[in-house]
Design a protein around this motif. Structure first.
Motif, short mmCIF file in Angstrom:
data_model
loop_
_atom_site.label_atom_id
_atom_site.label_comp_id
_atom_site.label_asym_id
_atom_site.label_seq_id
_atom_site.Cartn_x
_atom_site.Cartn_y
_atom_site.Cartn_z
N MET A 147 0.82 -1.21 0.00
CA MET A 147 0.00 0.00 0.00
C MET A 147 0.86 1.27 0.00
N VAL A 148 1.82 1.33 0.93
CA VAL A 148 2.66 2.53 1.06
C VAL A 148 3.44 2.79 -0.22
N LYS A 149 3.98 1.73 -0.82
CA LYS A 149 4.75 1.86 -2.06
C LYS A 149 3.87 2.41 -3.18
N THR A 150 2.64 1.90 -3.26
CA THR A 150 1.69 2.36 -4.29
C THR A 150 1.39 3.84 -4.13
N LEU A 151 1.13 4.26 -2.89
CA LEU A 151 0.77 5.65 -2.64
C LEU A 151 1.96 6.58 -2.86
N THR A 179 -8.93 12.80 0.78
CA THR A 179 -8.78 13.92 1.72
C THR A 179 -8.11 13.45 3.01
N ASN A 180 -8.50 12.28 3.51
CA ASN A 180 -7.88 11.74 4.72
C ASN A 180 -6.39 11.50 4.52
N PHE A 197 -11.97 2.50 12.46
CA PHE A 197 -11.81 3.27 11.23
C PHE A 197 -11.82 2.37 10.00
N ASN A 198 -11.34 1.14 10.14
CA ASN A 198 -11.40 0.19 9.03
C ASN A 198 -12.85 -0.12 8.65
N ASP A 199 -13.74 -0.08 9.64
CA ASP A 199 -15.15 -0.39 9.39
C ASP A 199 -15.95 0.82 8.92
N VAL A 200 -15.51 2.03 9.31
CA VAL A 200 -16.36 3.20 9.09
C VAL A 200 -16.38 3.66 7.64
N PHE A 201 -15.25 3.56 6.93
CA PHE A 201 -15.21 4.12 5.58
C PHE A 201 -16.04 3.34 4.57
N PRO A 202 -16.13 2.00 4.66
CA PRO A 202 -17.09 1.31 3.78
C PRO A 202 -18.53 1.77 4.02
N LYS A 203 -18.82 2.25 5.25
CA LYS A 203 -20.17 2.75 5.53
C LYS A 203 -20.45 4.04 4.75
N TYR A 204 -19.39 4.80 4.46
CA TYR A 204 -19.56 5.99 3.63
C TYR A 204 -20.06 5.60 2.24
N ALA A 236 -6.91 3.10 6.70
CA ALA A 236 -8.03 2.43 6.03
C ALA A 236 -8.28 3.08 4.67
N SER A 237 -8.22 4.41 4.63
CA SER A 237 -8.43 5.11 3.36
C SER A 237 -7.32 4.79 2.36
N GLY A 238 -6.09 4.73 2.85
CA GLY A 238 -4.96 4.42 1.97
C GLY A 238 -5.09 3.05 1.33
N ARG A 239 -5.54 2.08 2.12
CA ARG A 239 -5.73 0.73 1.57
C ARG A 239 -6.80 0.72 0.48
#
Length: 576
Positions: A1-5, A122-123, A182-189, A302-305
């Motif tokens: 993930m970090v490498k991709t970003l 944004t996060n 936080f891992n659970d909250v963003f899919p709720k968006y 979570a957003s980065g992933r």
């Protein structure tokens, strides 16, 4: 993930490095100020030497100005780097989304992709800004302040070490428990945005069925799910401030008590104790900044992933290395094709389809709902790949062609017609961006669209609202057919795209096709017998199987499904 970003930092590496440099220099200057303050007190105020007071006071003022300037520069470059990084992330995601096959797109909801392009980016942007500034400034400030405190009085500086270990332990525990929320909250968006999207797009249906209350409840439920998860996450994070205050006030109390004893004992001066108080605040502020950064980073993980998932998604359909760049003609062959939307699993949508269509033929396709009519034609332009067998266009397997070349030669007017905001001419030129106005008018004459365009006050410069909301369904279909014709394709597919026009206009469109584009292979999917009965041959599909393939007359004699559809529709006309 970090490498991709990190690959998306690109041209903003310089701003990122300058932010870190200025932040480091800012810390160095800040650390000098308490030392100068100690000298000002011990060598100036207590010694009664005004020249030293002036000298050290001037040094402190100059360094303070330098610190402010470096802080401004660090903040300015951090803003450039983080916003540029966010722009690159959005561009990378959007660019990759354009390469997705239909099966790739099926994995992500539209609302989910919108959330990733907005909230998630944004996060990550805010977290990156904290990383290149606070996560450089705070650790460096902490280490330097601790080192200076040890130089002044090693024994008293151990108070800071204990406070640091205490806070690190608390922050680690907080991060561990907050991350899962936080891992659970963003899919709720995604669910929340999906609710908004469905409601806005289908607002006419919502109002016509008086379902506003139901939609409000659905939105509130989605919003409530996000609220509950954020409350849990923030409840965990709320322990951060009490822990910080315990460390700060505990350090100040211990330092005051032990420092006062040291001054009385003659092992510490008043100026040195003042410096230690400054350093304790430096250390605690550094820990405060780090805790804020950790909170933001925890949220952004979570957003980065989710962002990296979209960027790294590989299209299921790619052009071969030595791709063919020319389609010879519009001939089509389905060689014992088996197809399912989930390769290797799930029920086959098309089963052992074996069809052979000559270039220039007009082919009708008819069948009940769910008989896989659209699935069949989607394979021609390689929107999906077959599980077994092969689809051959122009004498070559579609998998051998460059995808852009193949799709340029196969023009599809889909079941769901889409027009974009802009003039009629701009919409038509989606088919050929270099088309002249006369070529656009000719395509509209073939699609019988000229008759209503000429009635518009602005003609071909009439503005089409978003989604084509200011034209009727039939007008929209004819514009989409004209747009497809501007590609001058070798194969033209009309996927139930004349359902909203009357039978007379439908017949007129087909007649113009036969006269003006006789060499183009035309495939017409329809529920109406009248739309396909004049075709050279007609395919009858039943539950993914070819039940018949012949002329209208012969199918009436030999095919029960076709005859039943014909008789049902003819009976309906007679009753009218």
């Amino acid at each position: 993930m970090v490498k991709t970003l990190m690959k998306q930092i690109k041209e903003y590496k310089k701003d990122s490095l300058l932010t870190m440099l200025f932040a480091a220099l800012e810390v160095i200057l800040e650390i000098i100020i308490p030392l100068l303050m100690a000298s000002l007190i011990d060598k100036g105020i207590e010694a009664g030497n005004m020249s030293n007071v002036t000298k050290y006071g001037t040094f402190m003022f100059v360094i303070a100005i330098g610190t402010l300037s470096l802080g401004f520069l660090a903040g300015n470059h951090a803003a450039k780097a983080s916003t540029g990084f966010a722009a690159n992330l959005r561009d990378a995601m959007y660019t990759n989304i354009q390469t997705f096959s239909f099966s790739n797109i099926d994995k992500y909801s539209t609302a989910g992709l919108v959330t990733r392009l907005t909230t998630d980016v944004t996060n990550v942007q805010m977290a990156y800004q904290m990383i290149i500034r606070m996560c450089i400034r705070a650790p460096m400030s902490l280490v330097c302040a601790l080192a200076m405190a040890m130089m002044i009085n090693f024994r008293l500086s151990m108070i800071f070490v204990v406070a640091i270990f205490f806070l690190v332990a608390v922050l680690t525990t907080i991060m561990y428990h907050a991350t899962k929320y936080f891992n659970d909250v963003f899919p709720k968006y995604d669910t929340l945005n999906e609710s908004v999207q469905e409601n806005v797009v289908g607002i006419r249906v919502v109002k016509s069925f008086v379902r506003e209350k139901y939609e409000n409840e659905k939105f509130k439920k989605a919003a409530q799910n996000i609220y509950k998860l954020f409350v849990k996450a923030e409840s965990v994070l709320s322990y951060n401030n009490p822990a910080m205050l315990i460390a700060v006030y505990g350090s100040i109390l211990m330092l005051s008590w032990l420092g006062a004893k040291a001054i009385v004992g003659g092992t510490l001066t008043t100026g040195e104790l003042t410096s230690l108080f400054s350093y304790v605040m430096n250390i605690m502020m550094s820990l405060m900044m780090l805790s804020m950064a950790f909170v933001m980073i925890t949220m952004s993980l979570a957003s980065g992933r989710r962002i990296a998932e979209v960027i790294n998604e590989q299209s299921d359909l790619v052009s071969p290395q030595e791709a063919l760049t020319e389609v010879k003609d519009g001939s089509i062959d389905f060689n014992h094709v088996v197809f399912s939307y989930k390769h290797g699993s799930g029920e086959a949508v098309l089963k052992d389809v074996d069809l052979h269509i000559k270039s220039g033929e007009t082919i009708g396709i008819i069948g009940g709902t769910g008989s896989a009519k659209s699935s069949l034609v989607n394979l021609i332009s390689r929107l999906y790949d077959v599980d077994e067998g092969s689809v051959v266009v122009g004498g070559q397997d579609v998998r051998n062609y460059d995808l852009e070349v193949l799709r340029d030669e196969v023009s599809v007017v889909l079941q769901k017609n889409v027009l974009f905001s802009g003039t009629i001419l701009q919409n038509l030129r989606w088919g050929n961006e270099n088309a002249t106005e006369e070529e656009c008018k000719e395509a509209c004459r073939l699609a019988c669209a000229d008759e209503f365009i000429d009635r518009f006050e602005d003609g071909y410069n009439t503005y089409i609202e978003q989604g084509g909301s200011n034209v009727s369904g039939g007008q929209k279909q004819r514009l989409c057919i004209a747009r497809a014709l501007l590609k001058n394709p070798k194969i033209l597919i009309l996927d139930d795209s004349t359902s909203a026009v009357d039978t007379a206009t439908d017949a007129s469109i087909q007649e113009s096709f036969n006269e003006r584009i006789p060499d183009t292979t035309k495939i017409i999917i329809s529920q109406r017998i009248s739309s396909v009965q004049n075709a050279n041959r007609i395919i009858v599909l039943n539950d993914g199987v070819v039940d018949g393939f012949d002329t209208h007359e012969k199918l009436l004699e030999t095919n029960e499904i076709y005859r039943t559809i014909y008789e049902t529709q003819m009976k309906g006309k007679e009753e009218e």
